[in-house]
Design an enzyme around this catalytic site. Structure first.
Site, PDB file in Angstrom:
ATOM      1  N   HIS A   1       0.662  -1.528  -0.133  1.00  0.00           N
ATOM      2  CA  HIS A   1       0.282  -0.022  -0.271  1.00  0.00           C
ATOM      3  C   HIS A   1       1.175   0.941   0.274  1.00  0.00           C
ATOM      4  O   HIS A   1       1.211   1.613   1.006  1.00  0.00           O
ATOM      5  CB  HIS A   1      -0.518  -0.304   1.034  1.00  0.00           C
ATOM      6  CG  HIS A   1      -2.173  -0.944   1.129  1.00  0.00           C
ATOM      7  ND1 HIS A   1      -2.246  -1.634   2.411  1.00  0.00           N
ATOM      8  CD2 HIS A   1      -2.777  -1.554   0.116  1.00  0.00           C
ATOM      9  CE1 HIS A   1      -3.192  -2.457   1.870  1.00  0.00           C
ATOM     10  NE2 HIS A   1      -3.763  -2.401   0.542  1.00  0.00           N
TER      11      HIS A   1
ATOM     12  N   HIS B   1       2.681  -3.247   6.909  1.00  0.00           N
ATOM     13  CA  HIS B   1       1.662  -2.380   6.317  1.00  0.00           C
ATOM     14  C   HIS B   1       1.670  -1.394   7.227  1.00  0.00           C
ATOM     15  O   HIS B   1       2.944  -1.181   8.394  1.00  0.00           O
ATOM     16  CB  HIS B   1       0.973  -3.151   6.167  1.00  0.00           C
ATOM     17  CG  HIS B   1       0.442  -3.899   5.108  1.00  0.00           C
ATOM     18  ND1 HIS B   1      -0.299  -3.315   4.433  1.00  0.00           N
ATOM     19  CD2 HIS B   1       0.699  -5.299   5.043  1.00  0.00           C
ATOM     20  CE1 HIS B   1      -0.535  -4.477   3.534  1.00  0.00           C
ATOM     21  NE2 HIS B   1       0.750  -4.923   3.797  1.00  0.00           N
TER      22      HIS B   1
ATOM     23  N   GLU C   1       1.571  -5.181  10.834  1.00  0.00           N
ATOM     24  CA  GLU C   1       0.936  -3.230  11.003  1.00  0.00           C
ATOM     25  C   GLU C   1       1.794  -2.479  12.613  1.00  0.00           C
ATOM     26  O   GLU C   1       2.166  -3.179  13.160  1.00  0.00           O
ATOM     27  CB  GLU C   1      -0.352  -3.080  11.416  1.00  0.00           C
ATOM     28  CG  GLU C   1      -1.281  -4.207  10.699  1.00  0.00           C
ATOM     29  CD  GLU C   1      -2.052  -3.955   9.639  1.00  0.00           C
ATOM     30  OE1 GLU C   1      -1.905  -2.248   9.426  1.00  0.00           O
ATOM     31  OE2 GLU C   1      -2.518  -4.379   7.968  1.00  0.00           O
TER      32      GLU C   1
END
Length: 455
Positions: free
Chosen positions: A83, A190, A293
């Site tokens: 991303h 992420h 994350e």
């Protein structure tokens, strides 16, 4: 004076210290090429493909034999920035590269890790998305997707549902890369939360009524877990990373977002996700992957980067070491010829895409200490069962080594073997005999209904 300057130059590091700032494509390439040039004996820089806009998808390999696979040395990988607006992982991997190469030969632990592991590091899977973000933002920007506006973490084949999306160049490059190496362990980095998430990200829903009911629940915690046959290993991997990050295990780190017990979650329990990369790695590439994350803010200010590095440095190194869990070895025929495409699995944890030996007859099984029945099977022939005990204390940077010699003469290529690859269809949904652990439990579903109707 000239002699003194010469000695001073020899004492200076080969590569200038990597600063804590965001490195755009040009700066990232400059750093990676400098590392590859100055540490050529332990690194290899190559591109696995190009993005939609033609940017190289760079991978730097660090290892004793960086340019090729060697039998007995497991393949590990980190991938970040799929991303484009989730940027912390991109910079952490650049600093990890710097940390590894500058300590090789000086730090015994790092030296042993590099000599026993082939480490592949991809700082950015979505360079177009990163370049599209015009200013840092904690939540969302148009740089999340690739140039064609596809979310790359929804772009892979799915084991539970048909995922009829256009495969993007970045996704295709990673899928091809996975076929070219015998990856054993991986993590993708992420941002937007603080948690280590493990497979499955998707699952087999009970029925449509369940989906309607679940959609009315405010939090994702009401979803059941969707578990792999190797759930014990995946939980260990997630805890290994989270427990060494001083903030990941603390509650309420990301305000107004979900809290995760000990900084760990099952992906499906958090929220179902179709076409994710970690599930694809596990099902189709025999590679255990978790999702990390690493920051509440997706694209934090540059001055925060040193703090993220300090929080994650130990976790990043310790996680790589886990590639040496369990058991490894080769499968041979009676003449000691290596046998490819032989199924090697634990008897009670079969995978829907069976784990098979590579072209060198190698296998790697990530397992926790304990006693296991190993099933070695040539399709169409009787299985070869062997009991193996994996000790509590693993060997120094090596899984337990166990070779198998099967009662065959000649190469396995002369034996009738089906296509070793698995079809790109929703395997769990199509197979009536798939493990019940992949389905949301009826007990938790009933609890969900009670929560809905009596809250």
């Amino acid at each position: 004076m000239d002699f003194a300057c010469l000695w001073l130059a020899l004492l200076l590091p080969l590569v200038a210290a990597l600063d804590f700032r965001y490195h755009h494509q040009e700066g990232m390439e400059e750093f990676l090429k400098s590392v590859a040039q100055n540490y050529s004996s332990i690194t290899h820089l190559h591109s696995i493909g190009k993005s939609v806009e033609g940017r190289n998808l760079w991978v730097l390999v660090v290892g004793r034999f960086p340019k090729e696979h060697r039998v007995g040395i497991p393949e590990f990988k980190y991938v970040a920035n799929m991303h484009g607006d989730e940027t912390v992982g991109r910079e952490l991997l650049l600093h990890l590269i710097d940390y590894l190469v500058t300590r090789h030969g000086k730090d015994l632990e790092i030296t042993n890790l590099i000599n026993s592991t082939r480490i592949h590091i991809m700082p950015s899977m979505n360079p177009d998305g990163f370049e599209a973000v015009w200013k840092p933002d904690c939540y969302y920007s148009n740089g999340r997707e690739n140039y064609n506006q596809y979310d790359l973490n929804r772009n892979f084949p799915d084991a539970f549902e048909y995922n009829n999306v256009s495969r993007q160049p970045e996704t295709q490059a990673v899928m091809k890369w996975l076929k070219s190496e015998t990856f054993v362990l991986s993590a993708n980095l992420h941002g937007g939360a603080l948690v280590a998430s493990y497979p499955f990200d998707n699952g087999a829903p009970v029925n449509q009524m369940v989906l309607v009911c679940l959609s009315n629940v405010a939090t994702g915690t009401s979803h059941s877990r969707s578990l792999t046959p190797d759930d014990d290993v995946f939980q260990h991997l997630a805890h290994t990373y989270a427990s060494r990050n001083p903030n990941m295990t603390k509650p309420d780190q990301c305000k107004n977002k979900m809290n995760f017990h000990n900084g760990v979650t099952n992906g499906y329990s958090w929220y179902p996700l179709q076409g994710g990369m970690q599930d694809y790695n596990y099902v189709w590439a025999q590679c255990f992957e978790i999702t990390l994350e690493l920051s509440c803010c997706k694209y934090p200010r540059e001055e925060k980067l040193p703090y993220f590095w300090n929080d994650n440095k130990v976790s990043l190194i310790e996680y790589i070491k886990q590639v040496h869990l369990g058991i490894k070895g080769q499968v041979f025929d009676q003449n000691r010829n290596p046998l490819p495409n032989v199924i090697v699995e634990v008897q009670d944890r079969k995978h829907i895409c069976p784990f098979k030996t590579n072209k060198y007859g190698e296998y790697y099984l990530l397992l926790l200490p304990g006693s296991y029945e190993i099933n070695v099977t040539v399709p169409g022939h009787e299985p070869h069962l062997t009991k193996v005990v994996i000790p509590e204390k693993s060997q120094h940077f090596s899984a337990l080594k166990k070779d198998f010699v099967l009662p065959f003469q000649g190469q396995l290529g002369s034996l009738p073997i089906p296509n070793p690859s698995c079809p790109m269809i929703p395997l769990y949904k199509m197979s009536p005999s798939h493990s019940a652990t992949t389905k949301p439990s009826l007990f938790l579903f009933l609890l969900t209904l009670l929560h809905i109707f009596f809250k």
